[in-house]
Design an enzyme around this catalytic site. Structure first.
Site, mmCIF file in Angstrom:
data_model
loop_
_atom_site.group_PDB
_atom_site.id
_atom_site.type_symbol
_atom_site.label_atom_id
_atom_site.label_comp_id
_atom_site.label_asym_id
_atom_site.label_seq_id
_atom_site.Cartn_x
_atom_site.Cartn_y
_atom_site.Cartn_z
ATOM 1 C CG ASP A 1 -1.991 1.040 1.173
ATOM 2 O OD1 ASP A 1 -2.442 1.355 0.057
ATOM 3 O OD2 ASP A 1 -2.388 1.548 2.234
ATOM 4 C CG ASN B 1 1.715 1.584 -5.319
ATOM 5 O OD1 ASN B 1 2.711 1.412 -4.643
ATOM 6 N ND2 ASN B 1 1.132 0.610 -6.003
ATOM 7 N N GLY B 2 -0.267 5.500 -4.386
ATOM 8 C CA GLY B 2 -0.903 6.766 -4.750
ATOM 9 C C GLY B 2 -0.252 7.931 -4.013
ATOM 10 N NE ARG B 3 -1.221 6.642 1.389
ATOM 11 C CZ ARG B 3 -1.035 5.736 2.326
ATOM 12 N NH1 ARG B 3 -0.547 6.089 3.498
ATOM 13 N NH2 ARG B 3 -1.313 4.468 2.099
ATOM 14 C CG HIS C 1 -0.926 2.273 -9.127
ATOM 15 N ND1 HIS C 1 -1.054 1.876 -7.809
ATOM 16 C CD2 HIS C 1 -2.010 3.053 -9.384
ATOM 17 C CE1 HIS C 1 -2.171 2.396 -7.306
ATOM 18 N NE2 HIS C 1 -2.754 3.127 -8.238
ATOM 19 C CG LEU D 1 8.411 -17.270 -3.958
ATOM 20 C CD1 LEU D 1 8.499 -17.363 -2.432
ATOM 21 C CD2 LEU D 1 8.741 -15.859 -4.421
HETATM 22 C C1 IPE Z 1 -5.421 -2.531 0.106
HETATM 23 O O1 IPE Z 1 -5.127 -1.194 0.034
HETATM 24 C C2 IPE Z 1 -5.417 -3.159 -1.264
HETATM 25 C C3 IPE Z 1 -4.133 -3.289 -1.909
HETATM 26 C C4 IPE Z 1 -2.976 -2.937 -1.419
HETATM 27 C C5 IPE Z 1 -4.163 -3.897 -3.205
HETATM 28 P P1 IPE Z 1 -6.259 -0.061 -0.079
HETATM 29 O O2 IPE Z 1 -5.553 1.204 -0.269
HETATM 30 O O3 IPE Z 1 -7.263 -0.443 -1.103
HETATM 31 O O4 IPE Z 1 -6.969 -0.133 1.348
HETATM 32 P P2 IPE Z 1 -7.724 0.986 2.166
HETATM 33 O O5 IPE Z 1 -8.749 1.611 1.265
HETATM 34 O O6 IPE Z 1 -6.704 1.989 2.592
HETATM 35 O O7 IPE Z 1 -8.301 0.287 3.352
HETATM 36 C C1 IPE Z 2 -1.816 0.282 -3.212
HETATM 37 O O1 IPE Z 2 -1.582 1.644 -3.262
HETATM 38 C C2 IPE Z 2 -2.106 -0.300 -4.564
HETATM 39 C C3 IPE Z 2 -3.522 -0.602 -4.789
HETATM 40 C C4 IPE Z 2 -4.478 -0.450 -3.931
HETATM 41 C C5 IPE Z 2 -3.876 -1.108 -6.086
HETATM 42 P P1 IPE Z 2 -2.740 2.723 -3.175
HETATM 43 O O2 IPE Z 2 -3.200 3.024 -4.554
HETATM 44 O O3 IPE Z 2 -3.816 2.311 -2.246
HETATM 45 O O4 IPE Z 2 -1.948 3.949 -2.594
HETATM 46 P P2 IPE Z 2 -2.449 4.967 -1.471
HETATM 47 O O5 IPE Z 2 -2.812 4.152 -0.261
HETATM 48 O O6 IPE Z 2 -3.635 5.679 -2.033
HETATM 49 O O7 IPE Z 2 -1.280 5.845 -1.228
HETATM 50 MG MG MG Z 3 -4.095 2.543 -0.255
#
Ligand code: IPE
Ligand code: IPE
Ligand code: MG
Length: 247
Positions: free
Chosen positions: A22, A24-26, A39, A133
């Site tokens: 988790d 990637n977006g931030r 991503h 693995l």
């Molecule tokens: C969980 O992360 C899903 C993946 C890493 C693929 P999210 O970003 O979707 O979860 P929430 O919304 O913060 O709970």
């Molecule tokens: C995890 O990163 C990847 C997926 C959920 C596909 P996020 O996309 O949730 O990144 P944040 O949490 O918004 O930073």
């Molecule tokens: Mg996330």
């Protein structure tokens, strides 16, 4: 102080790690970049980690790559995520196969574009006899849906008289999960600083050790994984039992 060398303590070998990748977006937003760049960077991080694990003794690695709940995101983002899975399988499959990695994708295949389903089936078939693995990829996955799906399968089998409802137990239930045959994770690591499970492996994590890593997924690496594993090794797993010295 706890004595971790107790005979009674289940030995802390590590065979299965689950990863919630988790942040990637931030990672992208903090650089003024669109989310999909995060991503793409996350995929690079994963590729490097898998290379660094080439000679590791780890038997199972489960990755949370796309949650069913992620369909709530804008179409632009979900399309990019689908595209990244295509890219991962097309570009990385031959290297993973030559490294003896076995691939299995868990989750629902229903909402996934047909060409991706074909890629997944091809990757699973190509690597089915690999003995290195075991890479379990949770894609279009929901822990609750996995449990409901198993319940439905068992209910149908019992309505046909194939299963006696009174004999339903952990073994029967587990054999109807997507992850049938794979042991429960010893350790679950979530990057990106959130402290939640987000509908991942709800059945399988019952006694897994949980580790929250502050860094965002694109900044994760083998060194951070090793730190999490050392932390895991310092813990006392009891599975509801009590250590001899505390009896
Ligand atoms: C969980 O992360 C899903 C993946 C890493 C693929 P999210 O970003 O979707 O979860 P929430 O919304 O913060 O709970
Ligand atoms: C995890 O990163 C990847 C997926 C959920 C596909 P996020 O996309 O949730 O990144 P944040 O949490 O918004 O930073
Ligand atoms: Mg996330």
């Amino acid at each position: 102080m706890k004595n971790h060398s107790s005979n009674n303590e289940i030995k802390k070998q590590i065979s299965h790690i689950a990863l919630i990748m988790d942040g990637n977006g931030r990672w992208a937003s903090s650089r003024g970049l669109p989310r999909f760049k995060g991503h793409a960077q996350g995929l690079k991080t994963l590729r490097k980690l898998l290379r660094d694990l080439k000679d590791s003794k780890l038997e199972y690695l489960t990755l949370f790559t796309f949650s069913i709940d992620n369909w709530k995101r804008p179409k632009e983002e979900t399309s990019k995520l689908m595209q990244l899975l295509r890219k991962f399988i097309s570009n990385d499959l031959s290297e993973l196969h030559s490294n003896n990695v076995r691939i299995r994708v868990i989750g629902s295949r229903r909402e996934i574009p047909k060409d991706i389903v074909d890629l997944i089936n091809g990757a699973e078939l190509l690597t089915v006899n690999n003995t290195g693995l075991y890479l379990q990829i949770a894609f279009n996955y929901s822990g609750r849906q996995e449990i409901i799906n198993a319940t439905k399968k068992i209910a149908i089998a019992s309505s046909k008289g194939e299963i006696d409802p009174n004999k339903i137990n952990n073994t029967i239930f587990e054999s109807n999960l997507y992850s049938a045959g794979v042991p429960d994770p010893d350790l679950i690591i979530r990057t990106g600083s959130e402290k939640r499970i987000s509908n991942f492996l709800l059945w399988q994590l019952s006694y897994s050790e949980v580790y929250f890593e502050e860094c965002l997924w694109p900044d994760f690496d083998k060194n951070k994984l090793d730190i999490a594993i050392s932390d895991y090794k310092s813990r006392s797993r009891r599975f509801g039992n009590v250590l001899n010295e505390y009896r």
